[in-house]
Scaffold this motif. Sequence first.
Motif, PDB file in Angstrom:
ATOM      1  N   GLY A 143      49.294  36.437  80.087  1.00 34.35           N
ATOM      2  CA  GLY A 143      49.368  37.859  80.441  1.00 34.35           C
ATOM      3  C   GLY A 143      48.022  38.546  80.372  1.00 34.35           C
ATOM      4  O   GLY A 143      47.694  39.370  81.238  1.00 34.35           O
ATOM      5  N   GLN A 144      47.231  38.222  79.363  1.00 34.36           N
ATOM      6  CA  GLN A 144      45.908  38.826  79.255  1.00 34.36           C
ATOM      7  C   GLN A 144      45.000  38.379  80.387  1.00 34.36           C
ATOM      8  O   GLN A 144      44.217  39.174  80.913  1.00 34.36           O
ATOM      9  CB  GLN A 144      45.278  38.471  77.906  1.00 34.36           C
ATOM     10  CG  GLN A 144      45.890  39.209  76.756  1.00 34.36           C
ATOM     11  CD  GLN A 144      45.328  38.795  75.419  1.00 34.36           C
ATOM     12  OE1 GLN A 144      44.574  37.828  75.322  1.00 34.36           O
ATOM     13  NE2 GLN A 144      45.700  39.511  74.376  1.00 34.36           N
ATOM     14  N   ALA A 152      46.170  40.277  83.508  1.00 35.65           N
ATOM     15  CA  ALA A 152      45.831  41.697  83.414  1.00 35.65           C
ATOM     16  C   ALA A 152      44.341  41.918  83.628  1.00 35.65           C
ATOM     17  O   ALA A 152      43.931  42.867  84.311  1.00 35.65           O
ATOM     18  CB  ALA A 152      46.255  42.243  82.053  1.00 35.65           C
ATOM     19  N   SER A 153      43.532  41.039  83.061  1.00 37.00           N
ATOM     20  CA  SER A 153      42.084  41.148  83.259  1.00 37.00           C
ATOM     21  C   SER A 153      41.713  40.908  84.713  1.00 37.00           C
ATOM     22  O   SER A 153      40.838  41.585  85.260  1.00 37.00           O
ATOM     23  CB  SER A 153      41.354  40.156  82.370  1.00 37.00           C
ATOM     24  OG  SER A 153      41.628  40.413  81.021  1.00 37.00           O
ATOM     25  N   THR A 211      43.429  51.681  80.400  1.00 36.81           N
ATOM     26  CA  THR A 211      44.753  51.081  80.520  1.00 36.81           C
ATOM     27  C   THR A 211      44.723  49.599  80.188  1.00 36.81           C
ATOM     28  O   THR A 211      45.629  49.073  79.529  1.00 36.81           O
ATOM     29  CB  THR A 211      45.294  51.293  81.953  1.00 36.81           C
ATOM     30  OG1 THR A 211      45.262  52.687  82.260  1.00 36.81           O
ATOM     31  CG2 THR A 211      46.701  50.768  82.090  1.00 36.81           C
ATOM     32  N   LEU A 212      43.674  48.914  80.613  1.00 35.99           N
ATOM     33  CA  LEU A 212      43.534  47.489  80.320  1.00 35.99           C
ATOM     34  C   LEU A 212      43.431  47.252  78.819  1.00 35.99           C
ATOM     35  O   LEU A 212      44.108  46.373  78.276  1.00 35.99           O
ATOM     36  CB  LEU A 212      42.311  46.911  81.021  1.00 35.99           C
ATOM     37  CG  LEU A 212      41.964  45.457  80.650  1.00 35.99           C
ATOM     38  CD1 LEU A 212      43.036  44.510  81.169  1.00 35.99           C
ATOM     39  CD2 LEU A 212      40.599  45.094  81.184  1.00 35.99           C
ATOM     40  N   LEU A 230      44.472  49.110  76.347  1.00 32.48           N
ATOM     41  CA  LEU A 230      45.744  49.407  75.699  1.00 32.48           C
ATOM     42  C   LEU A 230      46.747  48.279  75.921  1.00 32.48           C
ATOM     43  O   LEU A 230      47.422  47.837  74.983  1.00 32.48           O
ATOM     44  CB  LEU A 230      46.310  50.727  76.241  1.00 32.48           C
ATOM     45  CG  LEU A 230      47.603  51.204  75.608  1.00 32.48           C
ATOM     46  CD1 LEU A 230      47.378  51.516  74.137  1.00 32.48           C
ATOM     47  CD2 LEU A 230      48.123  52.413  76.342  1.00 32.48           C
ATOM     48  N   SER A 231      46.828  47.782  77.131  1.00 31.78           N
ATOM     49  CA  SER A 231      47.769  46.690  77.396  1.00 31.78           C
ATOM     50  C   SER A 231      47.343  45.396  76.705  1.00 31.78           C
ATOM     51  O   SER A 231      48.193  44.642  76.227  1.00 31.78           O
ATOM     52  CB  SER A 231      47.918  46.466  78.903  1.00 31.78           C
ATOM     53  OG  SER A 231      46.706  46.042  79.465  1.00 31.78           O
ATOM     54  N   LEU A 232      46.043  45.134  76.612  1.00 28.10           N
ATOM     55  CA  LEU A 232      45.575  43.951  75.886  1.00 28.10           C
ATOM     56  C   LEU A 232      45.911  44.051  74.403  1.00 28.10           C
ATOM     57  O   LEU A 232      46.261  43.046  73.771  1.00 28.10           O
ATOM     58  CB  LEU A 232      44.073  43.757  76.078  1.00 28.10           C
ATOM     59  CG  LEU A 232      43.603  43.307  77.453  1.00 28.10           C
ATOM     60  CD1 LEU A 232      42.083  43.220  77.492  1.00 28.10           C
ATOM     61  CD2 LEU A 232      44.223  42.002  77.859  1.00 28.10           C
ATOM     62  N   PHE A 284      48.520  45.594  73.106  1.00 23.86           N
ATOM     63  CA  PHE A 284      49.956  45.327  72.973  1.00 23.86           C
ATOM     64  C   PHE A 284      50.251  43.835  73.116  1.00 23.86           C
ATOM     65  O   PHE A 284      51.088  43.287  72.399  1.00 23.86           O
ATOM     66  CB  PHE A 284      50.762  46.119  73.999  1.00 23.86           C
ATOM     67  CG  PHE A 284      50.886  47.575  73.665  1.00 23.86           C
ATOM     68  CD1 PHE A 284      51.181  47.989  72.379  1.00 23.86           C
ATOM     69  CD2 PHE A 284      50.720  48.533  74.642  1.00 23.86           C
ATOM     70  CE1 PHE A 284      51.304  49.326  72.064  1.00 23.86           C
ATOM     71  CE2 PHE A 284      50.847  49.883  74.341  1.00 23.86           C
ATOM     72  CZ  PHE A 284      51.128  50.282  73.050  1.00 23.86           C
ATOM     73  N   MET A 285      49.572  43.171  74.036  1.00 25.42           N
ATOM     74  CA  MET A 285      49.792  41.732  74.206  1.00 25.42           C
ATOM     75  C   MET A 285      49.298  40.955  73.000  1.00 25.42           C
ATOM     76  O   MET A 285      49.920  39.981  72.582  1.00 25.42           O
ATOM     77  CB  MET A 285      49.085  41.236  75.468  1.00 25.42           C
ATOM     78  CG  MET A 285      49.759  41.633  76.748  1.00 25.42           C
ATOM     79  SD  MET A 285      48.903  40.916  78.131  1.00 25.42           S
ATOM     80  CE  MET A 285      48.416  42.380  79.003  1.00 25.42           C
TER      81      MET A 285
END
Length: 81
Positions: free
Chosen positions: A27-28, A31-32, A52-53, A55-57, A59-60
Amino acid sequence: MDSLTSAASVVAAGLAVGLGSIGPGIGQGSASQGAVEGIARQPEAEGKIRGTLLLSLAFMESLTIYGLVVALVLLFANPFS
């Protein structure tokens, strides 16, 4: 603690860390990839995409840490012993 419970706990701890890091790792990476492509297409939106990236990283990465916590509980505070 008997040897069978000890061996099963070590195997379960290894699986918890190993399998718990595969999904967030994939996922990371995706996303990257999406963030880099988005910044390449619209450089003026770099700040929003980067925020946003990150923050999502985060959470992952917390999902990976949950797998580590499960492994540490199985190794050091084993509820089955």
